[in-house]
Enzyme design. Structure first.
Site, PDB file in Angstrom:
ATOM      1  N   HIS A 146     -10.339  18.618   2.870  1.00  0.00           N
ATOM      2  CA  HIS A 146      -9.755  19.001   3.974  1.00  0.00           C
ATOM      3  C   HIS A 146      -8.921  17.752   4.501  1.00  0.00           C
ATOM      4  O   HIS A 146      -8.059  17.949   4.838  1.00  0.00           O
ATOM      5  CB  HIS A 146     -10.665  19.516   5.061  1.00  0.00           C
ATOM      6  CG  HIS A 146     -11.320  20.609   4.703  1.00  0.00           C
ATOM      7  ND1 HIS A 146     -12.692  20.720   4.803  1.00  0.00           N
ATOM      8  CD2 HIS A 146     -10.831  21.809   4.744  1.00  0.00           C
ATOM      9  CE1 HIS A 146     -13.260  22.101   4.637  1.00  0.00           C
ATOM     10  NE2 HIS A 146     -12.173  22.789   4.522  1.00  0.00           N
ATOM     11  N   LYS A 176     -20.105  34.809  11.522  1.00  0.00           N
ATOM     12  CA  LYS A 176     -20.343  34.125  10.357  1.00  0.00           C
ATOM     13  C   LYS A 176     -21.177  32.993  10.601  1.00  0.00           C
ATOM     14  O   LYS A 176     -21.187  32.287  11.638  1.00  0.00           O
ATOM     15  CB  LYS A 176     -19.067  33.569   9.749  1.00  0.00           C
ATOM     16  CG  LYS A 176     -18.921  33.057   8.581  1.00  0.00           C
ATOM     17  CD  LYS A 176     -17.581  32.599   7.939  1.00  0.00           C
ATOM     18  CE  LYS A 176     -17.208  31.671   6.996  1.00  0.00           C
ATOM     19  NZ  LYS A 176     -16.057  31.305   6.567  1.00  0.00           N
ATOM     20  N   ARG A 224      -6.563  25.631  -3.629  1.00  0.00           N
ATOM     21  CA  ARG A 224      -7.191  24.691  -4.703  1.00  0.00           C
ATOM     22  C   ARG A 224      -6.814  25.475  -5.951  1.00  0.00           C
ATOM     23  O   ARG A 224      -6.492  24.652  -6.880  1.00  0.00           O
ATOM     24  CB  ARG A 224      -8.755  24.916  -4.370  1.00  0.00           C
ATOM     25  CG  ARG A 224      -9.369  23.951  -3.175  1.00  0.00           C
ATOM     26  CD  ARG A 224     -10.391  24.214  -2.738  1.00  0.00           C
ATOM     27  NE  ARG A 224     -10.386  25.796  -2.009  1.00  0.00           N
ATOM     28  CZ  ARG A 224     -11.424  26.204  -1.392  1.00  0.00           C
ATOM     29  NH1 ARG A 224     -12.365  25.555  -1.122  1.00  0.00           N
ATOM     30  NH2 ARG A 224     -11.206  27.484  -0.676  1.00  0.00           N
ATOM     31  N   SER A 277     -16.688  23.695   1.005  1.00  0.00           N
ATOM     32  CA  SER A 277     -17.829  23.232   2.090  1.00  0.00           C
ATOM     33  C   SER A 277     -19.163  23.776   1.682  1.00  0.00           C
ATOM     34  O   SER A 277     -20.071  23.216   1.758  1.00  0.00           O
ATOM     35  CB  SER A 277     -17.464  23.659   3.628  1.00  0.00           C
ATOM     36  OG  SER A 277     -16.291  23.201   4.030  1.00  0.00           O
TER      37      SER A 277
HETATM   38  P1  ADP Z   1     -11.826  29.152   5.815  1.00  0.00           P
HETATM   39  O1  ADP Z   1     -13.255  29.531   6.263  1.00  0.00           O
HETATM   40  O2  ADP Z   1     -10.794  29.512   6.594  1.00  0.00           O
HETATM   41  O3  ADP Z   1     -11.720  29.414   4.383  1.00  0.00           O
HETATM   42  P2  ADP Z   1     -12.292  26.370   5.197  1.00  0.00           P
HETATM   43  O4  ADP Z   1     -12.876  25.594   6.187  1.00  0.00           O
HETATM   44  O5  ADP Z   1     -13.075  26.830   4.013  1.00  0.00           O
HETATM   45  O6  ADP Z   1     -12.032  27.854   6.057  1.00  0.00           O
HETATM   46  O7  ADP Z   1     -11.017  25.997   4.557  1.00  0.00           O
HETATM   47  C1  ADP Z   1      -9.892  25.698   5.536  1.00  0.00           C
HETATM   48  C2  ADP Z   1      -8.655  25.557   4.432  1.00  0.00           C
HETATM   49  O8  ADP Z   1      -8.695  24.609   3.982  1.00  0.00           O
HETATM   50  C3  ADP Z   1      -8.455  26.811   3.744  1.00  0.00           C
HETATM   51  O9  ADP Z   1      -6.964  27.135   3.468  1.00  0.00           O
HETATM   52  C4  ADP Z   1      -9.013  26.346   2.342  1.00  0.00           C
HETATM   53  O10 ADP Z   1      -8.400  26.920   1.320  1.00  0.00           O
HETATM   54  C5  ADP Z   1      -8.510  24.822   2.362  1.00  0.00           C
HETATM   55  N1  ADP Z   1      -9.566  24.067   1.619  1.00  0.00           N
HETATM   56  C6  ADP Z   1     -10.940  24.088   1.654  1.00  0.00           C
HETATM   57  N2  ADP Z   1     -11.509  23.125   0.643  1.00  0.00           N
HETATM   58  C7  ADP Z   1     -10.227  22.554   0.246  1.00  0.00           C
HETATM   59  C8  ADP Z   1     -10.175  21.703  -0.747  1.00  0.00           C
HETATM   60  N3  ADP Z   1     -11.094  21.139  -1.397  1.00  0.00           N
HETATM   61  N4  ADP Z   1      -8.814  21.283  -0.904  1.00  0.00           N
HETATM   62  C9  ADP Z   1      -7.986  21.719  -0.589  1.00  0.00           C
HETATM   63  N5  ADP Z   1      -7.789  22.857   0.394  1.00  0.00           N
HETATM   64  C10 ADP Z   1      -9.177  23.213   0.761  1.00  0.00           C
END
Ligand code: ADP
Length: 168
Positions: free
Chosen positions: A18, A42, A91, A129
Site C-alpha cells: 500500500h 467484514k 498485483r 494484508s
Molecule cells: P480491499 O479490501 O478494498 O481490497 P485492501 O486494503 O486489501 O482493500 O487493498 C486496497 C487496495 O490496495 C486494493 O486496490 C488492492 O488491490 C491494493 N493492494 C493491496 N495490497 C497491495 C500490494 N501488495 N501491492 C499493490 N496494491 C495492493
C-alpha cells in the site's frame, strides 16, 4: 486545480505494498486521500480508528497524504471531497476481474470519475494484508513487508504460535 486522488481500501493493516502505491501515486497527483473503509459486515483485526491512526502515523509529516474513514458508497465520499480520481493497486492478473467489475460499477454510478490502476514494486506484488497477518501469526518474519509500527501493533494484537511446526 489541485488533483486529489482517492485511494480506498480496508488497510487491515497497511502494508509496504500500500505504501508503495501511495508513494508512486504522489508522483502523479497533487494529493492522495486514503479512504479507509469502515465495513460493519467484514471482520477486521484492527478497528477503524486503529487502521486510520496507523496510516496517519506512517505518513506523518507528509502533508500531501490525508487519511479519512468512510462508510457507504465511495462515489458519494468522492463527491463530498471534490475528487474524481480513484486509485487501485493491481498485483496480479487475479486482481483484475474484481477490480474491473468495481471500476465499471463506479463508472456507472458516477461517469465523471476515473479509476487508475497502479502496479507495485515486484517485491510487493505477492503481498496482501491477510497474508501478512497469517504469516505473522504462524511465526514468520514480516519485517520487510510492513512498516515497523505495523509489526509492533501486530505483536500487541496477535498471539504468535512461534515456529512450532507440527507434523503428523
Ligand atoms: P480491499 O479490501 O478494498 O481490497 P485492501 O486494503 O486489501 O482493500 O487493498 C486496497 C487496495 O490496495 C486494493 O486496490 C488492492 O488491490 C491494493 N493492494 C493491496 N495490497 C497491495 C500490494 N501488495 N501491492 C499493490 N496494491 C495492493
Amino acid at each position: 486545480m489541485e488533483k486529489v486522488a482517492i485511494y480506498p481500501g480496508s488497510f487491515d493493516p497497511i502494508t509496504n505494498g500500500h505504501v508503495d502505491i501511495i508513494q508512486r501515486s504522489l508522483k502523479i497527483f497533487d494529493k492522495i486521500l486514503v479512504a479507509v473503509l469502515e465495513n460493519t459486515q467484514k471482520d477486521t483485526l484492527f478497528t477503524i480508528s486503529e487502521r486510520t491512526a496507523l496510516i496517519r502515523s506512517i505518513f506523518s509529516g507528509q502533508d500531501k497524504v490525508e487519511v479519512k474513514s468512510f462508510q457507504g458508497l465511495l462515489v458519494d465520499f468522492a463527491r463530498i471531497h471534490g475528487s474524481y480520481i480513484f486509485i487501485r493497486g493491481l498485483r496480479a492478473v487475479s486482481d483484475f476481474e474484481h477490480e474491473l467489475q468495481m471500476a465499471l460499477m463506479n463508472r456507472k454510478l458516477a461517469p465523471d470519475i476515473e479509476t487508475f490502476f497502479m502496479m507495485p514494486s515486484l517485491k510487493y506484488s505477492f503481498l496482501s494484508s491477510s497474508l501478512v497477518k497469517e504469516v505473522y501469526r504462524l511465526g514468520g518474519c514480516i519485517s520487510d513487508l510492513v512498516p515497523p509500527l505495523v509489526e509492533e501493533k501486530l505483536g500487541a494484537k496477535l498471539c504468535r504460535t512461534g515456529n512450532n511446526v507440527q507434523i503428523s
